[in-house]
Design a protein around this motif. Structure first.
Motif, mmCIF file in Angstrom:
data_model
loop_
_atom_site.group_PDB
_atom_site.id
_atom_site.type_symbol
_atom_site.label_atom_id
_atom_site.label_comp_id
_atom_site.label_asym_id
_atom_site.label_seq_id
_atom_site.Cartn_x
_atom_site.Cartn_y
_atom_site.Cartn_z
ATOM 1 N N GLY A 59 0.996 -1.374 0.091
ATOM 2 C CA GLY A 59 -0.134 0.148 0.127
ATOM 3 C C GLY A 59 0.793 1.399 -0.055
ATOM 4 O O GLY A 59 2.010 1.201 -0.198
ATOM 5 N N SER A 60 0.179 2.223 0.378
ATOM 6 C CA SER A 60 0.672 3.675 0.068
ATOM 7 C C SER A 60 1.683 4.046 1.111
ATOM 8 O O SER A 60 2.683 5.245 0.603
ATOM 9 C CB SER A 60 -0.403 4.845 0.075
ATOM 10 O OG SER A 60 -0.885 4.713 1.615
ATOM 11 N N LYS A 61 2.125 3.498 2.118
ATOM 12 C CA LYS A 61 3.234 3.743 2.946
ATOM 13 C C LYS A 61 4.369 3.666 2.226
ATOM 14 O O LYS A 61 5.545 4.274 2.651
ATOM 15 C CB LYS A 61 3.199 2.805 4.131
ATOM 16 C CG LYS A 61 3.709 1.462 3.950
ATOM 17 C CD LYS A 61 3.587 0.551 5.161
ATOM 18 C CE LYS A 61 4.071 -0.960 4.868
ATOM 19 N NZ LYS A 61 4.206 -1.653 6.210
ATOM 20 N N ILE A 62 4.586 2.891 1.073
ATOM 21 C CA ILE A 62 5.969 2.965 0.475
ATOM 22 C C ILE A 62 6.213 4.202 -0.240
ATOM 23 O O ILE A 62 7.431 4.735 -0.318
ATOM 24 C CB ILE A 62 5.881 1.733 -0.699
ATOM 25 C CG1 ILE A 62 7.165 1.417 -1.249
ATOM 26 C CG2 ILE A 62 4.701 2.030 -1.748
ATOM 27 C CD1 ILE A 62 8.151 1.012 -0.344
ATOM 28 N N ILE A 63 5.163 4.998 -0.624
ATOM 29 C CA ILE A 63 5.329 6.288 -1.102
ATOM 30 C C ILE A 63 6.191 7.246 -0.178
ATOM 31 O O ILE A 63 7.112 7.983 -0.394
ATOM 32 C CB ILE A 63 4.185 6.740 -1.853
ATOM 33 C CG1 ILE A 63 3.559 6.076 -2.797
ATOM 34 C CG2 ILE A 63 4.309 8.306 -2.258
ATOM 35 C CD1 ILE A 63 2.074 6.325 -3.337
ATOM 36 N N PHE A 64 5.743 7.203 1.031
ATOM 37 C CA PHE A 64 6.281 7.934 1.949
ATOM 38 C C PHE A 64 7.525 7.707 2.372
ATOM 39 O O PHE A 64 8.433 8.419 2.609
ATOM 40 C CB PHE A 64 5.274 7.883 3.216
ATOM 41 C CG PHE A 64 4.012 8.709 3.328
ATOM 42 C CD1 PHE A 64 3.995 10.087 3.345
ATOM 43 C CD2 PHE A 64 2.866 8.035 3.059
ATOM 44 C CE1 PHE A 64 2.414 10.610 3.269
ATOM 45 C CE2 PHE A 64 1.663 8.318 2.740
ATOM 46 C CZ PHE A 64 1.733 9.803 2.842
ATOM 47 N N ARG A 65 7.935 6.193 2.557
ATOM 48 C CA ARG A 65 9.237 5.886 2.806
ATOM 49 C C ARG A 65 10.062 6.548 1.726
ATOM 50 O O ARG A 65 11.254 6.653 1.976
ATOM 51 C CB ARG A 65 9.189 4.318 2.765
ATOM 52 C CG ARG A 65 8.488 3.905 4.108
ATOM 53 C CD ARG A 65 8.657 2.455 4.326
ATOM 54 N NE ARG A 65 8.136 1.759 5.564
ATOM 55 C CZ ARG A 65 8.600 0.670 6.380
ATOM 56 N NH1 ARG A 65 9.599 -0.033 5.854
ATOM 57 N NH2 ARG A 65 8.227 0.586 7.580
ATOM 58 N N VAL A 66 9.655 6.220 0.349
ATOM 59 C CA VAL A 66 10.747 6.643 -0.807
ATOM 60 C C VAL A 66 11.061 8.018 -0.708
ATOM 61 O O VAL A 66 11.877 8.609 -0.819
ATOM 62 C CB VAL A 66 9.910 6.270 -2.026
ATOM 63 C CG1 VAL A 66 10.799 7.091 -3.471
ATOM 64 C CG2 VAL A 66 10.032 4.746 -2.160
ATOM 65 N N ALA A 67 10.034 8.683 -0.517
ATOM 66 C CA ALA A 67 9.922 10.403 -0.690
ATOM 67 C C ALA A 67 10.974 10.818 0.597
ATOM 68 O O ALA A 67 11.891 11.602 0.484
ATOM 69 C CB ALA A 67 8.551 11.196 -0.213
ATOM 70 N N LEU A 68 10.677 10.226 1.848
ATOM 71 C CA LEU A 68 11.523 10.641 2.874
ATOM 72 C C LEU A 68 13.141 10.202 2.825
ATOM 73 O O LEU A 68 13.759 10.704 3.448
ATOM 74 C CB LEU A 68 10.696 10.052 4.291
ATOM 75 C CG LEU A 68 9.457 10.796 4.911
ATOM 76 C CD1 LEU A 68 8.723 9.745 5.763
ATOM 77 C CD2 LEU A 68 9.968 12.106 5.542
ATOM 78 N N THR A 69 12.957 8.952 2.486
ATOM 79 C CA THR A 69 14.332 8.441 2.060
ATOM 80 C C THR A 69 15.349 9.432 1.202
ATOM 81 O O THR A 69 16.413 9.953 1.159
ATOM 82 C CB THR A 69 14.329 6.932 1.560
ATOM 83 O OG1 THR A 69 13.934 6.255 2.620
ATOM 84 C CG2 THR A 69 15.999 6.573 1.214
ATOM 85 N N LEU A 70 14.652 10.042 0.046
ATOM 86 C CA LEU A 70 15.423 10.801 -0.940
ATOM 87 C C LEU A 70 15.538 12.279 -0.217
ATOM 88 O O LEU A 70 16.744 12.444 -0.350
ATOM 89 C CB LEU A 70 14.285 11.141 -2.134
ATOM 90 C CG LEU A 70 14.051 10.136 -3.085
ATOM 91 C CD1 LEU A 70 13.062 10.218 -4.241
ATOM 92 C CD2 LEU A 70 15.234 9.741 -3.697
ATOM 93 N N ILE A 71 14.656 12.688 0.624
ATOM 94 C CA ILE A 71 14.958 13.846 1.228
ATOM 95 C C ILE A 71 16.190 13.789 2.424
ATOM 96 O O ILE A 71 16.861 14.611 2.448
ATOM 97 C CB ILE A 71 13.437 14.529 1.870
ATOM 98 C CG1 ILE A 71 12.567 14.696 0.619
ATOM 99 C CG2 ILE A 71 13.969 15.841 2.561
ATOM 100 C CD1 ILE A 71 11.253 15.064 1.310
ATOM 101 N N LYS A 72 16.082 12.689 3.106
ATOM 102 C CA LYS A 72 17.101 12.581 4.158
ATOM 103 C C LYS A 72 18.380 12.457 3.511
ATOM 104 O O LYS A 72 19.411 12.881 3.998
ATOM 105 C CB LYS A 72 16.623 11.293 5.124
ATOM 106 C CG LYS A 72 17.820 11.023 6.299
ATOM 107 C CD LYS A 72 17.476 9.947 6.945
ATOM 108 C CE LYS A 72 18.343 9.654 7.998
ATOM 109 N NZ LYS A 72 19.679 9.442 7.339
#
Length: 375
Positions: A264-277
């Motif tokens: 589900g959609s939690k993967i989108i948040f993980r990707v976005a946060l990983t890129l920013i961090k």
């Protein structure tokens, strides 16, 4: 061997067009890609053997902890369509509705819908040889059919820009119109509700949540954004709308989608946060509005995102089951509340997150840990 000679040699060995039909850009680093892929090929071979054993003699792929573990480590291309269809529920929907897809294509005409889809045909993957009018067969007709059928199926959504890129990827993987339609239905109708509706409430809500997550986990980045008046929708809306298509490398996007269909959609948040961090220091070098926007484009390029296996390992730190259940409850509640409170939040000038989930005893710092792994 000198770097220039190494690059020339790699250009001769690595095809200019990738396995999915995309032309490699002019600035593509052939030498770095060849080095990465020589290692990744070994991983792919090992995963293919394991997947073949797992799927041998079985019917539809069902969700399980073992399947989840396998998916996070990568689904081989030859099994990807079958796995996506199984874990997303698309296979079951297709089997329950035989002939439905073709009925939709033969239904009543909708000139507005048809024109909207037709307008985007030539804008969809101009760098992919399979979508060009000169291709035989040309996948534009297949893409048009899938989008038209979905517009008739889900009239509350119809057609929204961004869906063409998603459907295009589905077609490249499944090589099957009907399967692509049912996978699109799984994404738009169930996994990402209200992302593509006229109001886009789901999309707006999730971008709001990402902003709050960054504010809590990466406050310096949030302060930079606030200081220059940069809205999150300006820098990440395409990440969410296109699910990283045309933003990250193809194989990395497909690895993300492997998890998206299953988890589900939690993967989108993980990707976005990983890129920013990962690129926080680089982002913080920005000194203007335009500079911030440009840096958010740059962080989606380079070896970190090209080396898809390492990238997925970075974002796939598992969440405890009890935390996941709470996350799911909060997320579902959040989306329901956003529909009811959108007007209230706009009128009061506050963020939606601050007025959501009043009956759940979950603080916002706790909520951030449900959406992502601790930094």
């Amino acid at each position: 061997m000198e770097p220039s000679e190494r690059e020339r040699a790699a250009r001769e060995r690595v095809p200019r067009i990738d396995p999915y039909g995309f032309e490699r850009p002019e600035d593509f680093d052939y030498a770095a890609y060849e080095e990465f892929f020589s290692t990744y090929l070994v991983i792919l071979t090992k995963r293919a053997i394991k997947w073949s054993k797992l799927l041998k003699g079985s019917g539809s792929v069902q969700k399980s902890m073992r399947v989840k573990r396998y998916i996070r480590k990568g689904v081989p291309l030859e099994h990807r369509a079958r796995v996506w269809m199984g874990v997303s529920g698309a296979q079951a929907q297709m089997e329950r509705n035989p002939g439905y897809y073709h009925q939709l294509l033969q239904g009543e005409r909708n000139n507005t819908l048809e024109e909207a889809i037709r307008t985007d045909m030539n804008r969809t993957f101009p760098d992919n040889v399979k979508f060009r009018r000169s291709a035989d067969p040309c996948l534009q007709k297949t893409l048009y059919n899938v989008l038209l059928a979905y517009g008739h199926h889900n009239q509350g959504v119809g057609y929204c820009q961004g869906m063409n890129f998603i459907a295009g990827y589905l077609i490249l993987i499944t090589k099957n119109e009907e399967e692509s339609f049912w996978l699109l239905d799984a994404l738009v109708g169930r996994i990402l509700p209200d992302y593509y509706s006229p109001e886009m409430l789901g999309l707006k809500t999730d971008q709001e949540v990402l902003g709050e997550l960054v504010r809590t986990k990466l406050p310096a980045v949030a302060a930079l954004m606030d200081g220059h008046g940069v809205l999150w929708t300006l820098v990440v809306s395409r990440w969410f709308i296109c699910l990283f298509v045309d933003i990250l490398p193809v194989e990395t996007v497909l690895r993300i989608w492997d998890c998206l269909f299953n988890e589900g959609s939690k993967i989108i948040f993980r990707v976005a946060l990983t890129l920013i961090k990962q690129h926080q220091a680089f982002i913080l070098e920005a000194t203007s509005f335009a500079d911030i926007c440009e840096k958010f484009k740059e962080i989606t390029k380079g070896s970190f995102v090209t080396e898809c296996h390492t990238f997925m390992q970075t974002i796939s730190v598992p969440l405890p089951e009890n935390i996941f259940r709470t996350w799911q409850l909060v997320h579902d509640h959040h989306h329901q509340a956003s529909r009811e409170l959108q007007g209230q939040a706009a009128g009061a000038g506050v963020t939606w997150t601050r007025i959501l989930c009043p009956d759940l005893e979950v603080s916002f710092p706790e909520l951030t840990n449900l959406y992502c792994f601790p930094f």
